[in-house]
Design a protein around this motif. Structure first.
Motif, PDB file in Angstrom:
ATOM      1  N   ILE A   8       0.867  -1.186   0.000  1.00 16.57           N
ATOM      2  CA  ILE A   8       0.000   0.000   0.000  1.00 16.57           C
ATOM      3  C   ILE A   8       0.904   1.236   0.000  1.00 16.57           C
ATOM      4  CG2 ILE A   8      -1.887   1.225   1.150  1.00 16.57           C
ATOM      5  CD1 ILE A   8      -2.858  -1.349   2.328  1.00 16.57           C
ATOM      6  N   PRO A   9       1.057   1.872  -1.175  1.00 12.27           N
ATOM      7  CA  PRO A   9       1.926   3.056  -1.230  1.00 12.27           C
ATOM      8  C   PRO A   9       1.211   4.258  -0.608  1.00 12.27           C
ATOM      9  CG  PRO A   9       1.555   2.101  -3.426  1.00 12.27           C
ATOM     10  CD  PRO A   9       0.523   1.536  -2.509  1.00 12.27           C
ATOM     11  N   ILE A  10       1.882   4.896   0.333  1.00 10.77           N
ATOM     12  CA  ILE A  10       1.276   6.076   0.984  1.00 10.77           C
ATOM     13  C   ILE A  10       2.301   7.200   1.098  1.00 10.77           C
ATOM     14  CG2 ILE A  10      -0.472   4.811   2.312  1.00 10.77           C
ATOM     15  CD1 ILE A  10       1.450   5.104   4.755  1.00 10.77           C
ATOM     16  N   ALA A  11       3.305   7.171   0.212  1.00 12.59           N
ATOM     17  CA  ALA A  11       4.411   8.122   0.359  1.00 12.59           C
ATOM     18  C   ALA A  11       4.183   9.442  -0.373  1.00 12.59           C
ATOM     19  CB  ALA A  11       5.706   7.473  -0.128  1.00 12.59           C
ATOM     20  N   GLY A  12       3.064   9.537  -1.093  1.00 13.39           N
ATOM     21  CA  GLY A  12       2.809  10.756  -1.891  1.00 13.39           C
ATOM     22  C   GLY A  12       2.669  11.993  -1.016  1.00 13.39           C
ATOM     23  N   LYS A  13       2.804  13.133  -1.644  1.00 13.17           N
ATOM     24  CA  LYS A  13       2.788  14.407  -0.905  1.00 13.17           C
ATOM     25  C   LYS A  13       1.372  14.866  -0.565  1.00 13.17           C
ATOM     26  CE  LYS A  13       7.274  15.942  -1.318  1.00 13.17           C
ATOM     27  NZ  LYS A  13       7.905  15.332  -0.152  1.00 13.17           N
ATOM     28  N   GLY A  14       0.369  14.336  -1.261  1.00 10.70           N
ATOM     29  CA  GLY A  14      -1.011  14.697  -0.961  1.00 10.70           C
ATOM     30  C   GLY A  14      -1.281  16.174  -1.132  1.00 10.70           C
ATOM     31  N   THR A  15      -0.799  16.754  -2.217  1.00 12.99           N
ATOM     32  CA  THR A  15      -0.906  18.217  -2.370  1.00 12.99           C
ATOM     33  C   THR A  15      -2.356  18.700  -2.467  1.00 12.99           C
ATOM     34  OG1 THR A  15      -0.559  17.943  -4.747  1.00 12.99           O
ATOM     35  CG2 THR A  15       1.364  18.540  -3.444  1.00 12.99           C
ATOM     36  N   ARG A  16      -3.264  17.806  -2.918  1.00 11.07           N
ATOM     37  CA  ARG A  16      -4.659  18.235  -3.028  1.00 11.07           C
ATOM     38  C   ARG A  16      -5.298  18.433  -1.661  1.00 11.07           C
ATOM     39  NH1 ARG A  16      -6.435  13.661  -7.072  1.00 11.07           N
ATOM     40  NH2 ARG A  16      -4.682  12.686  -6.002  1.00 11.07           N
ATOM     41  N   PHE A  17      -4.648  17.925  -0.616  1.00 15.08           N
ATOM     42  CA  PHE A  17      -5.201  18.079   0.735  1.00 15.08           C
ATOM     43  C   PHE A  17      -4.405  19.056   1.588  1.00 15.08           C
ATOM     44  CE2 PHE A  17      -8.035  14.740  -0.290  1.00 15.08           C
ATOM     45  CZ  PHE A  17      -9.089  14.858   0.601  1.00 15.08           C
ATOM     46  N   ALA A  25      -0.504  12.814   7.476  1.00 13.82           N
ATOM     47  CA  ALA A  25      -0.621  11.988   6.271  1.00 13.82           C
ATOM     48  C   ALA A  25      -2.054  12.059   5.757  1.00 13.82           C
ATOM     49  CB  ALA A  25      -0.269  10.546   6.613  1.00 13.82           C
ATOM     50  N   LYS A  26      -2.188  12.183   4.438  1.00 18.13           N
ATOM     51  CA  LYS A  26      -3.532  12.226   3.836  1.00 18.13           C
ATOM     52  C   LYS A  26      -4.356  11.013   4.258  1.00 18.13           C
ATOM     53  CE  LYS A  26      -3.638  11.185  -0.595  1.00 18.13           C
ATOM     54  NZ  LYS A  26      -3.460  11.395  -2.055  1.00 18.13           N
ATOM     55  N   GLU A  27      -3.694   9.857   4.306  1.00 23.87           N
ATOM     56  CA  GLU A  27      -4.399   8.582   4.555  1.00 23.87           C
ATOM     57  C   GLU A  27      -4.985   8.497   5.964  1.00 23.87           C
ATOM     58  OE1 GLU A  27      -1.300   8.990   3.442  1.00 23.87           O
ATOM     59  OE2 GLU A  27      -1.569   8.430   1.331  1.00 23.87           O
ATOM     60  N   ARG A 102      10.689   2.668   3.387  1.00 25.90           N
ATOM     61  CA  ARG A 102      10.675   4.101   3.107  1.00 25.90           C
ATOM     62  C   ARG A 102      10.949   4.368   1.639  1.00 25.90           C
ATOM     63  NH1 ARG A 102       9.967   7.494   7.933  1.00 25.90           N
ATOM     64  NH2 ARG A 102      11.333   9.123   7.185  1.00 25.90           N
ATOM     65  N   GLN A 103      10.203   5.292   1.076  1.00 26.92           N
ATOM     66  CA  GLN A 103      10.544   5.822  -0.239  1.00 26.92           C
ATOM     67  C   GLN A 103      11.195   7.173   0.044  1.00 26.92           C
ATOM     68  OE1 GLN A 103       7.329   7.210  -2.760  1.00 26.92           O
ATOM     69  NE2 GLN A 103       8.439   6.705  -4.625  1.00 26.92           N
ATOM     70  N   LYS A 104      12.499   7.228  -0.163  1.00 26.04           N
ATOM     71  CA  LYS A 104      13.223   8.417   0.314  1.00 26.04           C
ATOM     72  C   LYS A 104      12.965   9.652  -0.534  1.00 26.04           C
ATOM     73  CE  LYS A 104      16.554   5.849   2.877  1.00 26.04           C
ATOM     74  NZ  LYS A 104      17.834   5.202   2.894  1.00 26.04           N
ATOM     75  N   LEU A 107       9.396   9.646  -6.233  1.00 23.60           N
ATOM     76  CA  LEU A 107       9.690   9.583  -7.677  1.00 23.60           C
ATOM     77  C   LEU A 107       8.577   8.902  -8.452  1.00 23.60           C
ATOM     78  CD1 LEU A 107      13.501   8.661  -7.483  1.00 23.60           C
ATOM     79  CD2 LEU A 107      12.476  10.905  -7.840  1.00 23.60           C
ATOM     80  N   GLY A 108       7.401   8.759  -7.844  1.00 27.72           N
ATOM     81  CA  GLY A 108       6.267   8.204  -8.572  1.00 27.72           C
ATOM     82  C   GLY A 108       5.806   6.863  -8.025  1.00 27.72           C
ATOM     83  N   LEU A 109       4.596   6.469  -8.469  1.00 28.12           N
ATOM     84  CA  LEU A 109       3.979   5.230  -7.977  1.00 28.12           C
ATOM     85  C   LEU A 109       4.808   3.997  -8.347  1.00 28.12           C
ATOM     86  CD1 LEU A 109       1.599   3.743  -6.686  1.00 28.12           C
ATOM     87  CD2 LEU A 109       0.387   3.922  -8.853  1.00 28.12           C
ATOM     88  N   GLY A 130      -3.530   3.925  -1.400  1.00 29.38           N
ATOM     89  CA  GLY A 130      -3.948   4.332  -0.060  1.00 29.38           C
ATOM     90  C   GLY A 130      -5.070   5.346  -0.013  1.00 29.38           C
ATOM     91  N   ASP A 131      -5.503   5.841  -1.163  1.00 35.57           N
ATOM     92  CA  ASP A 131      -6.543   6.871  -1.132  1.00 35.57           C
ATOM     93  C   ASP A 131      -7.715   6.563  -2.071  1.00 35.57           C
ATOM     94  OD1 ASP A 131      -5.255   7.226  -3.510  1.00 35.57           O
ATOM     95  OD2 ASP A 131      -4.565   9.268  -3.121  1.00 35.57           O
ATOM     96  N   ASP A 132      -7.863   5.289  -2.417  1.00 31.19           N
ATOM     97  CA  ASP A 132      -8.999   4.858  -3.241  1.00 31.19           C
ATOM     98  C   ASP A 132      -9.809   3.862  -2.432  1.00 31.19           C
ATOM     99  OD1 ASP A 132      -9.381   5.749  -5.960  1.00 31.19           O
ATOM    100  OD2 ASP A 132      -7.349   5.028  -6.354  1.00 31.19           O
TER     101      ASP A 132
HETATM  102  P1  UTP Z   1      -1.330  10.469  -6.131  1.00 31.47           P
HETATM  103  O1  UTP Z   1      -1.178  10.655  -7.565  1.00 31.47           O
HETATM  104  O2  UTP Z   1      -2.713  10.532  -5.551  1.00 31.47           O
HETATM  105  O3  UTP Z   1      -0.381  11.513  -5.412  1.00 31.47           O
HETATM  106  O4  UTP Z   1      -0.646   9.086  -5.765  1.00 31.47           O
HETATM  107  P2  UTP Z   1      -0.439  12.068  -3.929  1.00 31.47           P
HETATM  108  O5  UTP Z   1       0.891  12.631  -3.618  1.00 31.47           O
HETATM  109  O6  UTP Z   1      -0.918  11.036  -2.953  1.00 31.47           O
HETATM  110  O7  UTP Z   1      -1.529  13.209  -3.949  1.00 31.47           O
HETATM  111  P3  UTP Z   1      -1.610  14.610  -4.759  1.00 31.47           P
HETATM  112  O8  UTP Z   1      -1.880  14.251  -6.197  1.00 31.47           O
HETATM  113  O9  UTP Z   1      -0.314  15.356  -4.567  1.00 31.47           O
HETATM  114  O10 UTP Z   1      -2.759  15.303  -4.099  1.00 31.47           O
HETATM  115  C1  UTP Z   1      -1.349   7.866  -5.827  1.00 31.47           C
HETATM  116  C2  UTP Z   1      -0.854   6.965  -4.716  1.00 31.47           C
HETATM  117  O11 UTP Z   1       0.531   6.680  -4.888  1.00 31.47           O
HETATM  118  C3  UTP Z   1       1.281   7.039  -3.738  1.00 31.47           C
HETATM  119  C4  UTP Z   1       0.407   8.052  -3.013  1.00 31.47           C
HETATM  120  O12 UTP Z   1       0.687   8.073  -1.628  1.00 31.47           O
HETATM  121  C5  UTP Z   1      -0.997   7.596  -3.343  1.00 31.47           C
HETATM  122  O13 UTP Z   1      -1.447   6.591  -2.452  1.00 31.47           O
HETATM  123  N1  UTP Z   1       2.601   7.574  -4.164  1.00 31.47           N
HETATM  124  C6  UTP Z   1       2.673   8.459  -5.196  1.00 31.47           C
HETATM  125  C7  UTP Z   1       3.743   7.158  -3.523  1.00 31.47           C
HETATM  126  O14 UTP Z   1       3.693   6.338  -2.575  1.00 31.47           O
HETATM  127  N2  UTP Z   1       4.941   7.630  -3.930  1.00 31.47           N
HETATM  128  C8  UTP Z   1       5.064   8.520  -4.961  1.00 31.47           C
HETATM  129  O15 UTP Z   1       6.206   8.919  -5.297  1.00 31.47           O
HETATM  130  C9  UTP Z   1       3.882   8.948  -5.597  1.00 31.47           C
END
Ligand code: UTP
Length: 294
Positions: A8-17, A25-27, A102-104, A107-109, A130-132
């Motif tokens: 379950i990848p949850i390392a994204g920045k979650g900029t929309r939130f 964490a968005k999650e 950790r995803q340091k 760099l993308g999904l 992690g957000d669907d």
């Molecule tokens: P999103 O495209 O929704 O990106 O990633 P995000 O950072 O969570 O949110 P926004 O777009 O900036 O608002 C889809 C999934 O992939 C994970 C995110 O945590 C999310 O669950 N992800 C994305 C990573 O784990 N690492 C990444 O480098 C990018």
């Protein structure tokens, strides 16, 4: 082979939130009082997954803590005779075996999935975003696992139909029809214009993948958004192995976006008999206050 592990990848920045995701964490943001990640992990558990691997980043510790025991809170609830709450907290703490990597750098999904390689080994595995949130009695990921088992552990990508004019928001699959719910995939197109979309089947974040995907992820170049895209790796996988797309049953909420998050909140409030009436009364009052009608 049984599918035992889920990434379950949850390392994204979650900029929309933002600004909430500046510090949390968005999650962990709740739909009413339950963090969105709870629903994702619950789906994996109900499907029979016994190890969840979070791909995390700095500041995401609350997600791991949420699935851990909290002895201090348990003792407090016990002392105060809050037994229902105590049971709930204990259940969450023992829901599933959780590990994390950790995803340091974000760099993308595709890169996030690759970070979990050493935890998977040589077996097919599930990926749940992690957000669907997908709500269904038979968990969506279980439906994909069942199809994978039927095809000797092949990769299966969960898809849902979207209106043709919305294909440019999603990864869209292409392939040959196997039956009314299944396609043998020949590839994927990232966010095509409606006139260029090969189908209206979008990929909302549920996958069963075979370990070959890791070798592919090691070699693909950066794609859209200058990130390592899982979509690009799946495209290569389709050329080498059987990859199926499966129209899973269930209602999906894109809780990584504000409209999807609101939609889930309203749906969950309306279906909960304990809060439905209060919620409806407040909605009626607020509509009236702002002179709005539905
Ligand atoms: P999103 O495209 O929704 O990106 O990633 P995000 O950072 O969570 O949110 P926004 O777009 O900036 O608002 C889809 C999934 O992939 C994970 C995110 O945590 C999310 O669950 N992800 C994305 C990573 O784990 N690492 C990444 O480098 C990018």
């Amino acid at each position: 082979m049984r599918i035992r592990k889920a990434i379950i990848p949850i390392a994204g920045k979650g900029t929309r939130f933002l600004p909430a995701t500046k510090e949390i964490a968005k999650e962990i943001i709740p739909i009413i009082n339950v963090p969105m990640i709870h629903y994702i992990v619950k789906e994996a558990c109900e499907a029979g997954i016994d190890q969840v691997i979070f791909v995390t980043a700095s500041g995401k510790f609350a997600v791991e803590d949420y699935f851990d025991r909290n002895q201090e809170l348990e003792a407090f609830l016990e002392r105060n005779n809050k037994l229902k709450e105590l049971e709930l907290i204990r259940q969450i703490g023992s829901m599933v075996n959780v590990t994390s990597v950790r995803q340091k750098e974000q760099l993308g999904l595709g890169h996030a999935v690759l970070c979990a390689r050493s935890m998977i080994g040589d077996e097919p595995f599930a990926v749940l975003l992690g957000d669907d949130i997908v709500i269904n009695k038979n968990p969506a990921i279980k439906q994909l696992m069942d199809l994978s088992l039927k095809h000797q552990g092949a990769s299966v990508i969960g898809v849902m139909e979207v209106p043709k004019d919305q294909t440019s928001k999603y990864g869209i699959v292409k392939g040959e029809i196997v039956d009314e719910k299944t396609l043998r995939m020949t590839g994927m197109v990232e966010k095509p214009k409606p006139e260029d979309a090969p189908t209206n089947l979008a990929t909302p974040g549920r996958y069963i993948l075979t370990p070959e995907i890791f070798d592919i992820l090691e070699t693909i170049p950066r794609g859209a958004g200058n990130e390592y895209q899982l979509t690009d790796a799946i495209n290569v996988l389709c050329q080498r192995k059987d990859v199926f797309a499966y129209k899973f049953e269930g209602e999906r909420f894109d809780t990584g976006s504000i409209p999807g998050y609101l939609d889930a909140t309203i749906d969950f409030a309306l279906k909960d008999p304990a809060i439905r009436a209060t919620f409806m009364a407040s909605l009626k009052y607020r509509l009236n206050k702002y002179g709005l009608t539905l």
